[in-house]
Design an enzyme around this catalytic site. Sequence first.
Site, short mmCIF file in Angstrom:
data_model
loop_
_atom_site.label_atom_id
_atom_site.label_comp_id
_atom_site.label_asym_id
_atom_site.label_seq_id
_atom_site.Cartn_x
_atom_site.Cartn_y
_atom_site.Cartn_z
CG ASN A 40 -1.72 1.21 1.42
OD1 ASN A 40 -1.80 2.05 0.51
ND2 ASN A 40 -2.34 1.35 2.59
CE LYS B 298 -0.11 3.16 4.69
NZ LYS B 298 -0.04 3.24 6.14
CG HIS C 94 -5.77 1.58 5.20
ND1 HIS C 94 -5.28 2.60 5.98
CD2 HIS C 94 -4.76 0.68 5.09
CE1 HIS C 94 -4.03 2.32 6.33
NE2 HIS C 94 -3.69 1.16 5.79
CD GLU D 20 -2.80 5.30 6.78
OE1 GLU D 20 -2.80 5.30 5.54
OE2 GLU D 20 -1.89 4.78 7.46
CD GLU E 229 -3.30 -2.79 7.48
OE1 GLU E 229 -2.13 -2.86 7.09
OE2 GLU E 229 -4.10 -1.92 7.10
N GLY F 255 2.46 2.24 10.73
CA GLY F 255 3.37 3.35 10.52
C GLY F 255 4.12 3.80 11.76
CB SER G 138 5.41 -1.64 12.06
OG SER G 138 4.95 -0.31 12.21
N GLY H 206 5.09 1.31 4.77
CA GLY H 206 6.48 1.77 4.63
C GLY H 206 7.38 0.80 3.90
#
Length: 352
Positions: free
Chosen positions: A102, A104, A191, A193, A263, A269, A309, A331
């Site tokens: 992802n 982002k 998600h 976010e 998640e 993150g 992570s 990431g």
Amino acid sequence: MRIVVLRAFRPSLLIVVHKPVAVGGLCGLGGLGSELCERDWLRCGDAAFLRPGWALPSDMTTPSASTSGSNPSFNPGSNSGSNPGSNFGSGAHKPRPFVGGNWKMNTDRASGLALAKAVAAATKPLEEAMDVAIFPPFVYLPLISQALCDAGSKVMLGAQDCYIAEKGAFTGEVSIGMLKDVGVSAVLVGHSERRHIMHEGDDFVTAKVDFVLAAGLTCVLCIGEKLEQRVTGQTDHINELQLERGLKHTKVEQLSKLVVAYEPVWAIGTGKTATPQDAQSAQAHIRTVLAEMFGKEAASTVRIQYGGSMTAANAATLMAEQDINGGLLGGASLKIEDFTAICQAAAASVKA
Ligand code: PGA
């Protein structure tokens, strides 16, 4: 006025060009380079849809991995020290692994294209063993679709979101039809976010799941608890609620297109990863809930990813767990070495 027929084999696709300058304008958008306007990239995307590797195979099972290992992971309130299975037994076959990147709101045209090409090359040897998807920003989807197609890659092209109408006055939104049109075959839904920054509620998430699955695309439904919910022992309850609400209208025959991404919000993150035991405990419970909703056999085939992570260093121990069938990476998906190492760990997690 000029009429330009872009594709002889799809007569419905006509572009009416009122002024020559309009072509330049169109080609300047996002990933739409001038060569794209002359190329038959849509056909490639359509054909890729039909390639067996792009759809989830009906038999998604592979031999089980052994569980193992300790991991220096963050443990903000352990859910369990006992690492329970989902009553499917530690010898049960594991579903085919699925790793998603992802991206982002990262990359630009050049770096996104380079990353997509690198992912296609690096994951080629893993195609038989697992599924890989990348979720670039919307504007780069056509460009990257073309690049994956040119590379003959089975990497699935994913979108980070979608809207719940086919078309109309929904400024700023993107429909499933548009996504399919550029070769997208998977969509992230719910998600963290989007739930917590864009304040998307459960009903909206349910509607998106319904739209994605009805369109025949792979739906990656993201669920997970916040830190305060974990420390107060609500992890399983939150996952249960988000699953039951998200899959309220889902039918058992649609499960082959469903992937659940567990998640924990506090892990996304932050560099704080759930311990393999805690992730396994939560994901075993997720599978149990799926079994209650859809039956044990159907539930056993659903891929449950861990996200939050995940790194090249902790991926193998996480994915050695029975109910961790891959990862959803933020990431780490932006660094080709890390992403490749995690995909390799996923492929290895189902080898005898
Ligand atoms: P992260 O993000 O790997 O950077 O924690 C995961 C995700 O948001 O899917």
